[in-house]
Design a protein around this motif. Structure first.
Motif, PDB file in Angstrom:
ATOM      1  N   MET A   1     -14.423  27.804 -84.554  1.00 42.30           N
ATOM      2  CA  MET A   1     -13.672  28.644 -85.478  1.00 42.30           C
ATOM      3  C   MET A   1     -14.507  28.931 -86.718  1.00 42.30           C
ATOM      4  O   MET A   1     -15.090  28.028 -87.311  1.00 42.30           O
ATOM      5  N   ASP A   2     -14.582  30.207 -87.088  1.00 35.28           N
ATOM      6  CA  ASP A   2     -15.267  30.590 -88.320  1.00 35.28           C
ATOM      7  C   ASP A   2     -14.288  30.432 -89.478  1.00 35.28           C
ATOM      8  O   ASP A   2     -13.277  31.124 -89.553  1.00 35.28           O
ATOM      9  N   LEU A   3     -14.620  29.537 -90.410  1.00 36.28           N
ATOM     10  CA  LEU A   3     -13.729  29.283 -91.540  1.00 36.28           C
ATOM     11  C   LEU A   3     -13.909  30.280 -92.675  1.00 36.28           C
ATOM     12  O   LEU A   3     -13.152  30.257 -93.644  1.00 36.28           O
ATOM     13  N   GLY A   4     -14.912  31.143 -92.575  1.00 33.37           N
ATOM     14  CA  GLY A   4     -15.108  32.162 -93.595  1.00 33.37           C
ATOM     15  C   GLY A   4     -15.525  31.617 -94.945  1.00 33.37           C
ATOM     16  O   GLY A   4     -15.201  32.206 -95.985  1.00 33.37           O
ATOM     17  N   LEU A   5     -16.265  30.518 -94.949  1.00 31.00           N
ATOM     18  CA  LEU A   5     -16.637  29.875 -96.217  1.00 31.00           C
ATOM     19  C   LEU A   5     -18.066  30.159 -96.647  1.00 31.00           C
ATOM     20  O   LEU A   5     -18.448  29.791 -97.766  1.00 31.00           O
ATOM     21  N   LYS A   6     -18.837  30.777 -95.828  1.00 29.86           N
ATOM     22  CA  LYS A   6     -20.232  31.020 -96.185  1.00 29.86           C
ATOM     23  C   LYS A   6     -20.323  31.877 -97.439  1.00 29.86           C
ATOM     24  O   LYS A   6     -19.745  32.963 -97.520  1.00 29.86           O
ATOM     25  N   ASN A 134     -10.728  38.049-107.859  1.00 35.02           N
ATOM     26  CA  ASN A 134     -11.254  38.113-106.498  1.00 35.02           C
ATOM     27  C   ASN A 134     -10.225  38.621-105.494  1.00 35.02           C
ATOM     28  O   ASN A 134     -10.564  38.872-104.333  1.00 35.02           O
ATOM     29  N   GLY A 135      -8.970  38.700-105.910  1.00 35.55           N
ATOM     30  CA  GLY A 135      -7.920  39.113-104.989  1.00 35.55           C
ATOM     31  C   GLY A 135      -7.304  37.973-104.216  1.00 35.55           C
ATOM     32  O   GLY A 135      -6.593  38.197-103.227  1.00 35.55           O
ATOM     33  N   GLY A 136      -7.543  36.730-104.648  1.00 34.48           N
ATOM     34  CA  GLY A 136      -6.925  35.586-103.988  1.00 34.48           C
ATOM     35  C   GLY A 136      -7.777  34.339-104.098  1.00 34.48           C
ATOM     36  O   GLY A 136      -8.858  34.352-104.704  1.00 34.48           O
ATOM     37  N   GLY A 137      -7.294  33.274-103.524  1.00 32.29           N
ATOM     38  CA  GLY A 137      -8.031  32.015-103.566  1.00 32.29           C
ATOM     39  C   GLY A 137      -7.246  30.918-102.879  1.00 32.29           C
ATOM     40  O   GLY A 137      -6.133  31.130-102.360  1.00 32.29           O
ATOM     41  N   ARG A 138      -7.839  29.741-102.865  1.00 32.74           N
ATOM     42  CA  ARG A 138      -7.201  28.578-102.247  1.00 32.74           C
ATOM     43  C   ARG A 138      -7.291  27.392-103.217  1.00 32.74           C
ATOM     44  O   ARG A 138      -8.350  27.146-103.803  1.00 32.74           O
ATOM     45  N   ILE A 139      -6.195  26.667-103.360  1.00 32.70           N
ATOM     46  CA  ILE A 139      -6.159  25.455-104.177  1.00 32.70           C
ATOM     47  C   ILE A 139      -5.602  24.335-103.313  1.00 32.70           C
ATOM     48  O   ILE A 139      -4.561  24.492-102.671  1.00 32.70           O
ATOM     49  N   GLY A 179      -2.112  36.273-103.747  1.00 31.22           N
ATOM     50  CA  GLY A 179      -2.949  35.879-102.613  1.00 31.22           C
ATOM     51  C   GLY A 179      -3.571  34.505-102.790  1.00 31.22           C
ATOM     52  O   GLY A 179      -4.591  34.193-102.164  1.00 31.22           O
ATOM     53  N   ILE A 180      -2.957  33.672-103.636  1.00 31.91           N
ATOM     54  CA  ILE A 180      -3.472  32.322-103.888  1.00 31.91           C
ATOM     55  C   ILE A 180      -2.566  31.321-103.173  1.00 31.91           C
ATOM     56  O   ILE A 180      -1.370  31.246-103.455  1.00 31.91           O
ATOM     57  N   LEU A 181      -3.149  30.562-102.251  1.00 33.76           N
ATOM     58  CA  LEU A 181      -2.418  29.576-101.471  1.00 33.76           C
ATOM     59  C   LEU A 181      -2.710  28.187-102.032  1.00 33.76           C
ATOM     60  O   LEU A 181      -3.871  27.859-102.306  1.00 33.76           O
ATOM     61  N   ILE A 182      -1.664  27.377-102.203  1.00 36.00           N
ATOM     62  CA  ILE A 182      -1.831  26.052-102.806  1.00 36.00           C
ATOM     63  C   ILE A 182      -1.076  25.012-101.990  1.00 36.00           C
ATOM     64  O   ILE A 182       0.091  25.199-101.643  1.00 36.00           O
ATOM     65  N   ASN A 183      -1.763  23.927-101.649  1.00 37.43           N
ATOM     66  CA  ASN A 183      -1.179  22.857-100.849  1.00 37.43           C
ATOM     67  C   ASN A 183      -1.620  21.502-101.381  1.00 37.43           C
ATOM     68  O   ASN A 183      -2.585  21.397-102.144  1.00 37.43           O
ATOM     69  N   THR A 184      -0.903  20.466-100.963  1.00 35.65           N
ATOM     70  CA  THR A 184      -1.167  19.107-101.424  1.00 35.65           C
ATOM     71  C   THR A 184      -1.371  18.181-100.232  1.00 35.65           C
ATOM     72  O   THR A 184      -0.626  18.254 -99.251  1.00 35.65           O
ATOM     73  N   ILE A 185      -2.373  17.327-100.347  1.00 31.04           N
ATOM     74  CA  ILE A 185      -2.700  16.366 -99.297  1.00 31.04           C
ATOM     75  C   ILE A 185      -2.523  14.951 -99.832  1.00 31.04           C
ATOM     76  O   ILE A 185      -3.020  14.625-100.920  1.00 31.04           O
ATOM     77  N   GLY A 186      -1.853  14.107 -99.068  1.00 34.87           N
ATOM     78  CA  GLY A 186      -1.680  12.715 -99.452  1.00 34.87           C
ATOM     79  C   GLY A 186      -2.447  11.792 -98.530  1.00 34.87           C
ATOM     80  O   GLY A 186      -2.066  11.624 -97.368  1.00 34.87           O
ATOM     81  N   TYR A 238     -10.207  23.025 -94.129  1.00 29.30           N
ATOM     82  CA  TYR A 238      -9.423  24.053 -93.439  1.00 29.30           C
ATOM     83  C   TYR A 238      -8.439  24.730 -94.393  1.00 29.30           C
ATOM     84  O   TYR A 238      -8.365  25.961 -94.461  1.00 29.30           O
ATOM     85  N   LEU A 239      -7.678  23.934 -95.136  1.00 29.73           N
ATOM     86  CA  LEU A 239      -6.688  24.507 -96.047  1.00 29.73           C
ATOM     87  C   LEU A 239      -7.332  25.331 -97.153  1.00 29.73           C
ATOM     88  O   LEU A 239      -6.712  26.250 -97.692  1.00 29.73           O
ATOM     89  N   GLY A 240      -8.572  24.999 -97.500  1.00 29.65           N
ATOM     90  CA  GLY A 240      -9.282  25.732 -98.537  1.00 29.65           C
ATOM     91  C   GLY A 240     -10.082  26.915 -98.033  1.00 29.65           C
ATOM     92  O   GLY A 240     -10.781  27.567 -98.810  1.00 29.65           O
ATOM     93  N   SER A 241      -9.961  27.204 -96.752  1.00 28.65           N
ATOM     94  CA  SER A 241     -10.786  28.260 -96.148  1.00 28.65           C
ATOM     95  C   SER A 241      -9.995  29.526 -95.884  1.00 28.65           C
ATOM     96  O   SER A 241      -8.760  29.547 -95.957  1.00 28.65           O
ATOM     97  N   ASP A 242     -10.711  30.580 -95.494  1.00 27.38           N
ATOM     98  CA  ASP A 242     -10.064  31.835 -95.114  1.00 27.38           C
ATOM     99  C   ASP A 242      -9.348  31.724 -93.775  1.00 27.38           C
ATOM    100  O   ASP A 242      -8.555  32.601 -93.417  1.00 27.38           O
ATOM    101  N   ALA A 243      -9.619  30.649 -93.015  1.00 30.38           N
ATOM    102  CA  ALA A 243      -8.886  30.432 -91.767  1.00 30.38           C
ATOM    103  C   ALA A 243      -7.425  30.115 -92.046  1.00 30.38           C
ATOM    104  O   ALA A 243      -6.553  30.357 -91.205  1.00 30.38           O
ATOM    105  N   ASN A 244      -7.151  29.561 -93.213  1.00 29.95           N
ATOM    106  CA  ASN A 244      -5.776  29.326 -93.636  1.00 29.95           C
ATOM    107  C   ASN A 244      -5.248  30.593 -94.295  1.00 29.95           C
ATOM    108  O   ASN A 244      -5.616  30.919 -95.423  1.00 29.95           O
ATOM    109  N   THR A 245      -4.382  31.281 -93.600  1.00 25.66           N
ATOM    110  CA  THR A 245      -3.855  32.543 -94.118  1.00 25.66           C
ATOM    111  C   THR A 245      -2.357  32.512 -94.394  1.00 25.66           C
ATOM    112  O   THR A 245      -1.819  33.447 -94.988  1.00 25.66           O
ATOM    113  N   TYR A 246      -1.663  31.422 -93.964  1.00 31.10           N
ATOM    114  CA  TYR A 246      -0.200  31.455 -94.089  1.00 31.10           C
ATOM    115  C   TYR A 246       0.407  30.086 -94.401  1.00 31.10           C
ATOM    116  O   TYR A 246       1.614  29.898 -94.279  1.00 31.10           O
TER     117      TYR A 246
END
Length: 262
Positions: A1-6, A134-139, A179-186, A238-246
Motif C-alpha cells: 500500500m502506498d501511504l502517500g508520505l513521500k 495545504n488544504g488538509g492534514g493529519r494529527i 480536511g484535517i483528520l485527528i485521532n488518538t492512540i492509547g 497509517y493514521l497520519g498518512s494519505d491512506a487514511n481518508t475517513y
C-alpha cells in the motif's frame, strides 16, 4: 500500500527515544521529511543521525521544552521553515510522575497539565494555519490506555490523557471541514524506558524484581507479551498518512488486548 508520505513534512513531539523515536523512524522509512524534538540536544542529534543513516530521508531536529508556550511556537516555525509546510503532527509527551492523589500539590498538577494537555493545545493551534494552507492534514495524539481504563498509581496521567480524548473528539468536529483528520492512540504495555520505570516502581513497592512484575503483567495480556515501539508506530503512520481518508475523531488502543473495558 502506498501511504502517500513521500516528501510530506511531519512534526513529532518527544521523539528522541521511545514511541516518538520509533514513529519518526517509520515515517522516514516511508520517505517523509521529519522534524524531531526533545529537551536533550545530544540525544536528538544521535537519533537524527541514526534515522538518516537507516532511511536516507531528511531529518531535522530542534530542542524544545513542550511545557513552555514560546518554545512550542518556535518549534513549529522551525519545522515550517525547514520543510516549507507541515502536513502531519504527532503529539507526544513523556508521562507525568506516578503517584496517588495525596502525593501531589498544585505544582505537580500544573506541571502535568502543561506537559500532557496544554502542549497538545498549543501545538495544534500553531500548526493549523499551515495545514489549512495545504488544504488538509493529519494529527495523531499519543495518549495512554488509561483513557479507557484508569491505571492505579497514575492519577495525573489518568486525568489528562482522558482530557486529550475529549479534546480530540471536539476538534474532529471543528476541523473536518478543513480536511484535517485527528485521532488518538492509547498504548498499553509497550517496551519503552517509561514502562520499564513504572515496572521498577511497582517492583520496589512489592519487594520483587522488575522481571517478576513484567512476567505478571504479561499474564494479563492475551497476546502474552509487551508490544514493541516499532509495531506501535505502524498504526500511527497509517493514521497520519494519505491512506487514511475517513478515520477521524476516533480513539484506539494498541495493547495486545490487555484492556477489558468496552
Amino acid at each position: 500500500m502506498d501511504l502517500g508520505l513521500k516528501g510530506k513534512a511531519v512534526l513529532i513531539l518527544a521523539s528522541s527515544k521511545g514511541l516518538g523515536k520509533a514513529t519518526a523512524m517509520k515515517f522516514a522509512e516511508e520517505g517523509a521529511n521529519v522534524m524531531i524534538t526533545s529537551r536533550d540536544e545530544q540525544a536528538l542529534k544521535a537519533t537524527a543521525d541514526e534515522i538518516r543513516s537507516k532511511t536516507g530521508s531528511r531529518v531535522e531536529y530542534a530542542v524544545c521544552d513542550i511545557t513552555q508556550k514560546e518554545e512550542i511556537t518556535q518549534l513549529v516555525k522551525a519545522a515550517a521553515t525547514a520543510f516549507g509546510r507541515i502536513d502531519v503532527l504527532i503529539n507526544n509527551a513523556g508521562g507525568p510522575p506516578a503517584g496517588t492523589f495525596d502525593s501531589f500539590g498544585d505544582g505537580e498538577w500544573e506541571f502535568a497539565f502543561n506537559l500532557t494537555l496544554m502542549s497538545l493545545v498549543r501545538t495544534v493551534r500553531e500548526v493549523l494555519p499551515y495545514m489549512r494552507e495545504n488544504g488538509g492534514g493529519r494529527i495523531v495524539n499519543i495518549a495512554s490506555s488509561s483513557f479507557k481504563q484508569p491505571i492505579d498509581g497514575l492519577i495525573l496521567s489518568n486525568t489528562f490523557r482522558t482530557a486529550i480524548n475529549g479534546l480530540s473528539k471536539s476538534l474532529s468536529q471543528e476541523l473536518g471541514k478543513d480536511g484535517i483528520l485527528i485521532n488518538t492512540i492509547g498504548p498499553g504495555r509497550i517496551g519503552t524506558d517509561r514502562v520499564a520505570e513504572l515496572d521498577s516502581k511497582v517492583a520496589d513497592a512489592h519487594s520483587v524484581s522488575p522481571e517478576q512484575v513484567k512476567a505478571q503483567m504479561e499474564k494479563s495480556i492475551p497476546l502474552g507479551r509487551y508490544g514493541t515501539p516499532e509495531e506501535f508506530a505502524k498504526t500511527i503512520v497509517y493514521l497520519g498518512s494519505d491512506a487514511n481518508t475517513y478515520i477521524t475523531g476516533q480513539s484506539f488502543l494498541i495493547d495486545g488486548g490487555m484492556v477489558k473495558a468496552l
